[in-house]
Design an enzyme around this catalytic site. Structure first.
Site, PDB file in Angstrom:
ATOM      1  N   ASN A 151       0.856  -1.347  -0.062  1.00  0.00           N
ATOM      2  CA  ASN A 151      -0.143   0.000   0.135  1.00  0.00           C
ATOM      3  C   ASN A 151       0.790   1.351  -0.252  1.00  0.00           C
ATOM      4  O   ASN A 151       0.370   2.510  -0.448  1.00  0.00           O
ATOM      5  CB  ASN A 151      -1.177  -0.095   0.975  1.00  0.00           C
ATOM      6  N   SER A 228       0.228  -7.783   7.213  1.00  0.00           N
ATOM      7  CA  SER A 228      -1.159  -8.176   8.061  1.00  0.00           C
ATOM      8  C   SER A 228      -0.638  -8.746   9.314  1.00  0.00           C
ATOM      9  O   SER A 228       0.327  -9.472   9.131  1.00  0.00           O
ATOM     10  CB  SER A 228      -1.741  -9.032   7.151  1.00  0.00           C
ATOM     11  N   GLU A 247       4.856  -3.908  12.016  1.00  0.00           N
ATOM     12  CA  GLU A 247       3.962  -2.648  11.873  1.00  0.00           C
ATOM     13  C   GLU A 247       2.763  -3.328  11.232  1.00  0.00           C
ATOM     14  O   GLU A 247       2.771  -3.711   9.948  1.00  0.00           O
ATOM     15  CB  GLU A 247       4.434  -1.865  10.866  1.00  0.00           C
ATOM     16  N   CYS A 281      -2.823   1.709   6.810  1.00  0.00           N
ATOM     17  CA  CYS A 281      -2.981   1.062   8.083  1.00  0.00           C
ATOM     18  C   CYS A 281      -3.826   1.642   9.083  1.00  0.00           C
ATOM     19  O   CYS A 281      -4.406   1.016   9.955  1.00  0.00           O
ATOM     20  CB  CYS A 281      -1.514   0.589   8.429  1.00  0.00           C
TER      21      CYS A 281
HETATM   22  P1  NAP Z   1       0.379  -8.905   3.638  1.00  0.00           P
HETATM   23  O1  NAP Z   1      -0.506  -9.892   2.597  1.00  0.00           O
HETATM   24  O2  NAP Z   1       0.576  -9.573   5.144  1.00  0.00           O
HETATM   25  O3  NAP Z   1       1.811  -8.732   2.894  1.00  0.00           O
HETATM   26  C1  NAP Z   1       2.780  -8.168   3.473  1.00  0.00           C
HETATM   27  C2  NAP Z   1       4.194  -8.528   2.998  1.00  0.00           C
HETATM   28  O4  NAP Z   1       4.392 -10.013   3.492  1.00  0.00           O
HETATM   29  C3  NAP Z   1       3.966  -9.020   1.374  1.00  0.00           C
HETATM   30  O5  NAP Z   1       5.555  -8.490   0.963  1.00  0.00           O
HETATM   31  C4  NAP Z   1       4.054 -10.452   1.225  1.00  0.00           C
HETATM   32  O6  NAP Z   1       4.494 -10.970   0.053  1.00  0.00           O
HETATM   33  C5  NAP Z   1       4.632 -10.917   2.435  1.00  0.00           C
HETATM   34  N1  NAP Z   1       4.032 -12.351   2.800  1.00  0.00           N
HETATM   35  C6  NAP Z   1       2.753 -12.914   2.585  1.00  0.00           C
HETATM   36  N2  NAP Z   1       2.792 -14.042   3.397  1.00  0.00           N
HETATM   37  C7  NAP Z   1       3.959 -14.107   3.976  1.00  0.00           C
HETATM   38  C8  NAP Z   1       4.504 -15.226   4.659  1.00  0.00           C
HETATM   39  N3  NAP Z   1       3.848 -16.419   5.098  1.00  0.00           N
HETATM   40  N4  NAP Z   1       5.612 -15.247   5.289  1.00  0.00           N
HETATM   41  C9  NAP Z   1       6.441 -13.938   4.906  1.00  0.00           C
HETATM   42  N5  NAP Z   1       5.974 -13.105   4.301  1.00  0.00           N
HETATM   43  C10 NAP Z   1       4.796 -13.356   3.601  1.00  0.00           C
HETATM   44  O7  NAP Z   1      -0.087  -7.674   3.597  1.00  0.00           O
HETATM   45  P2  NAP Z   1      -0.602  -6.550   2.382  1.00  0.00           P
HETATM   46  O8  NAP Z   1      -2.108  -7.027   1.968  1.00  0.00           O
HETATM   47  O9  NAP Z   1       0.502  -6.500   1.685  1.00  0.00           O
HETATM   48  O10 NAP Z   1      -0.716  -5.233   3.346  1.00  0.00           O
HETATM   49  C11 NAP Z   1      -1.760  -4.956   4.096  1.00  0.00           C
HETATM   50  C12 NAP Z   1      -1.714  -4.975   5.472  1.00  0.00           C
HETATM   51  O11 NAP Z   1      -0.418  -4.398   5.885  1.00  0.00           O
HETATM   52  C13 NAP Z   1      -2.724  -4.441   6.113  1.00  0.00           C
HETATM   53  O12 NAP Z   1      -3.106  -5.245   7.258  1.00  0.00           O
HETATM   54  C14 NAP Z   1      -2.202  -3.063   6.625  1.00  0.00           C
HETATM   55  O13 NAP Z   1      -2.750  -2.495   8.042  1.00  0.00           O
HETATM   56  C15 NAP Z   1      -0.790  -3.621   7.105  1.00  0.00           C
HETATM   57  N6  NAP Z   1       0.163  -2.246   6.973  1.00  0.00           N
HETATM   58  C16 NAP Z   1       0.582  -1.749   8.210  1.00  0.00           C
HETATM   59  C17 NAP Z   1       1.453  -0.713   8.281  1.00  0.00           C
HETATM   60  C18 NAP Z   1       1.805  -0.094   9.371  1.00  0.00           C
HETATM   61  O14 NAP Z   1       3.047   0.686   9.507  1.00  0.00           O
HETATM   62  N7  NAP Z   1       1.175  -0.427  10.641  1.00  0.00           N
HETATM   63  C19 NAP Z   1       1.504   0.015   7.173  1.00  0.00           C
HETATM   64  C20 NAP Z   1       0.878  -0.594   5.875  1.00  0.00           C
HETATM   65  C21 NAP Z   1       0.377  -1.631   5.843  1.00  0.00           C
HETATM   66  P3  NAP Z   1       3.546 -11.163  -1.225  1.00  0.00           P
HETATM   67  O15 NAP Z   1       3.155  -9.918  -1.936  1.00  0.00           O
HETATM   68  O16 NAP Z   1       4.315 -11.871  -2.202  1.00  0.00           O
HETATM   69  O17 NAP Z   1       2.302 -11.897  -0.614  1.00  0.00           O
END
Ligand code: NAP
Length: 473
Positions: A151, A228, A247, A281
């Site tokens: 994002n 996530s 985060e 987020c």
């Molecule tokens: P996500 O599905 O958890 O993916 C984040 C990263 O993790 C991606 O690079 C993804 O790779 C990787 N990933 C997926 N499965 C994994 C596994 N089993 N082991 C290790 N890495 C893995 O999250 P998203 O949909 O990209 O982002 C949305 C989430 O991020 C929301 O919950 C949002 O609130 C959170 N977020 C938090 C912040 C903060 O600062 N608190 C900021 C921004 C976003 P792939 O893309 O290759 O699947």
């Protein structure tokens, strides 16, 4: 079209590549290398080998590298923003704003590189410390691995690459697959700086395989993850003694007290709820309005929403467009339907038109509905009424998450009470919880994560404190 891995300053081809398509136009935007376990291990080893080169750099040299990077982003501002907009369907105006923040984030990192310092310890404050002189140093920890979400594909990467390099560490980055084009753009810019080869490495492919390889490798000293909660918590549970910063997500809320001039806050509420299609987020997901201002609030809010321009993310006038994927959009739609079945009322939106989930406002939503108690991560916001501030604070705290919360009020006492009682990492008085600048400490409590970002605070996580004691007796 083919985008390889970056190991030790060189592009490495792999046997398999994954096609990635633009969420809005559906055009093919790149074929990204799928790293094997061996590729990832070699990326970590190349980062490890570069730690000695990083250790030889002075603070001013590290600062200059980050300054060069910040300047390169400024020179390529439009190009970098267009890439974000294409790969993630972020409306261009928000993509440009993200690059402007990225420029600042690397600038803050350059400045913090010069401030890496310890403190003097007053040893003679203890009976046993007489005649001794002590100070602390902050030392780089070595290889940092970073996993980032889709994002904010440049600025959230900058929150990991910037402090890691400022502190003299090396890094292996695994960006979200959907937004790896931005990571490649960063790699191209870094190659134009004086950063030693191997200090920045880029791997793409399966998150699970790459994450598991990071966890298993003894040379990895830290995993910094933004994404996530399910993935983040699973990484932390298996990390052993590696440092971990998480985060994660939230269902951020705001309180609107009586007496607030609503016309002054509506633009911020709309931005908080719908910027980047709510895929932020700290997106504003829950609004608790004092019951005596509800009618006026709803009228002004819905009027503003009708002014949002929906369409192509690359059109600079577009405010809202399609979400990151049709699957995600359908999930959000299902949650809206569920809430309606549970008694919520749709004030506006609630439908998908031309592959865009319309900005959606739900009223009177039960607290157990998923649109309320889980992270919707979509252009959907709920409004419930409250009759006291205590009730509103309780409603915001009734969540597994705790990233940031906001309160609009004209009363100092109310603001002070909220700042003390809200169980979140950051309380924003007279603004939405979506507010963030890049040097402030940022990070959540509860399932929203652990550890802080914001360059200075991330550097604390990315360094070890060493104590030196001189015995002068
Ligand atoms: P996500 O599905 O958890 O993916 C984040 C990263 O993790 C991606 O690079 C993804 O790779 C990787 N990933 C997926 N499965 C994994 C596994 N089993 N082991 C290790 N890495 C893995 O999250 P998203 O949909 O990209 O982002 C949305 C989430 O991020 C929301 O919950 C949002 O609130 C959170 N977020 C938090 C912040 C903060 O600062 N608190 C900021 C921004 C976003 P792939 O893309 O290759 O699947």
């Amino acid at each position: 079209m083919k985008k390889h891995l970056l190991l030790n300053g060189e592009w490495r081809m792999t046997d398999q590549y994954l096609d990635v398509y633009a969420p809005y136009s559906k055009e093919l935007i790149g074929q990204f290398a799928i790293a094997t376990e061996i590729d990832v291990q070699q990326a970590i080893e190349s980062a490890h080998a570069a730690t000695s080169k990083m250790a030889m750099l002075t603070a001013i040299q590290r600062a200059q590298i980050l300054e060069q990077l910040s300047n390169l982003f400024a020179e390529h501002r439009e190009e970098a923003a267009t890439i974000i907009s294409l790969e993630s369907a972020k409306p261009l105006k928000y993509a440009v704003a993200e690059i402007d923040r990225t420029i600042e984030t690397y600038k803050f990192a350059a400045e913090e590189a010069k401030r890496l310092a310890g403190e003097l310890i007053p040893m003679d404050a203890s009976k046993g410390g007489e005649g001794r002189f002590a100070y602390t140093l902050r030392e780089p920890i070595g290889v940092i691995t970073a996993i980032t979400p889709f994002n904010f594909p440049q600025n959230l990467v900058a929150h990991k690459v910037g402090p890691a390099l400022a502190a003299g560490n090396t890094i292996v980055l695994k960006p979200a697959t959907q937004t790896a084009l931005s990571a490649h753009f960063l790699a191209k810019l870094l190659a134009q700086t004086d950063l030693p080869a191997g200090a920045f490495n880029l791997v793409t492919g399966s998150g699970k395989l790459i994450g598991d390889t990071f966890l298993a490798h003894p040379q990895v000293k830290m995993i910094t993850f933004t994404g996530s909660p399910a993935v983040g918590i699973s990484l932390r549970n298996r990390a052993g003694l590696k440092k971990v910063t998480l985060e994660l997500g939230s269902n951020a809320g705001v309180i609107v007290d009586g007496g607030v001039p609503l016309e002054n806050i509506m633009d911020r509420i709309v931005m908080g709820a719908f910027s980047n299609q709510g895929q932020v987020c700290i997106s504003l997901q829950r609004i608790y309005v004092m019951d005596n201002v509800l009618d006026s609030f709803l009228k002004q809010f819905t009027e503003k929403i009708t002014q949002l321009k929906l369409g192509n993310p690359l059109d600079p006038t577009t405010d809202l467009t399609t979400m990151i994927s049709e699957t995600e959009q359908q999930r959000a739609y299902t949650w809206i339907q569920e809430a309606v079945n549970e008694g919520a009322q749709i004030i506006t939106g609630g439908r998908i038109e031309n592959n865009i989930l319309l900005p959606t406002v739900l009223y009177n939503v039960p607290s157990h509905s998923r649109v309320s108690c889980e992270e919707i991560f979509a252009p959907v916001v709920i409004i419930n009424t409250v009759s006291t501030i205590d009730e509103a604070i309780e409603a915001i705290n009734d969540s597994n998450y705790g990233l940031q919360a906001g309160i609009f009020t004209t009363s100092i006492e109310t603001a002070f009470k909220a700042s003390k009682k809200l169980q979140v990492g950051g309380v924003i008085i007279n603004d939405v919880p979506t507010y963030r600048v890049d040097h402030m400490p940022y990070g959540g409590v509860k399932d929203s994560g652990t550890g802080k970002e914001g360059i200075k605070y991330a550097i604390e996580e990315m360094t070890e404190m060493k104590l030196v004691i001189w015995n002068n007796n």
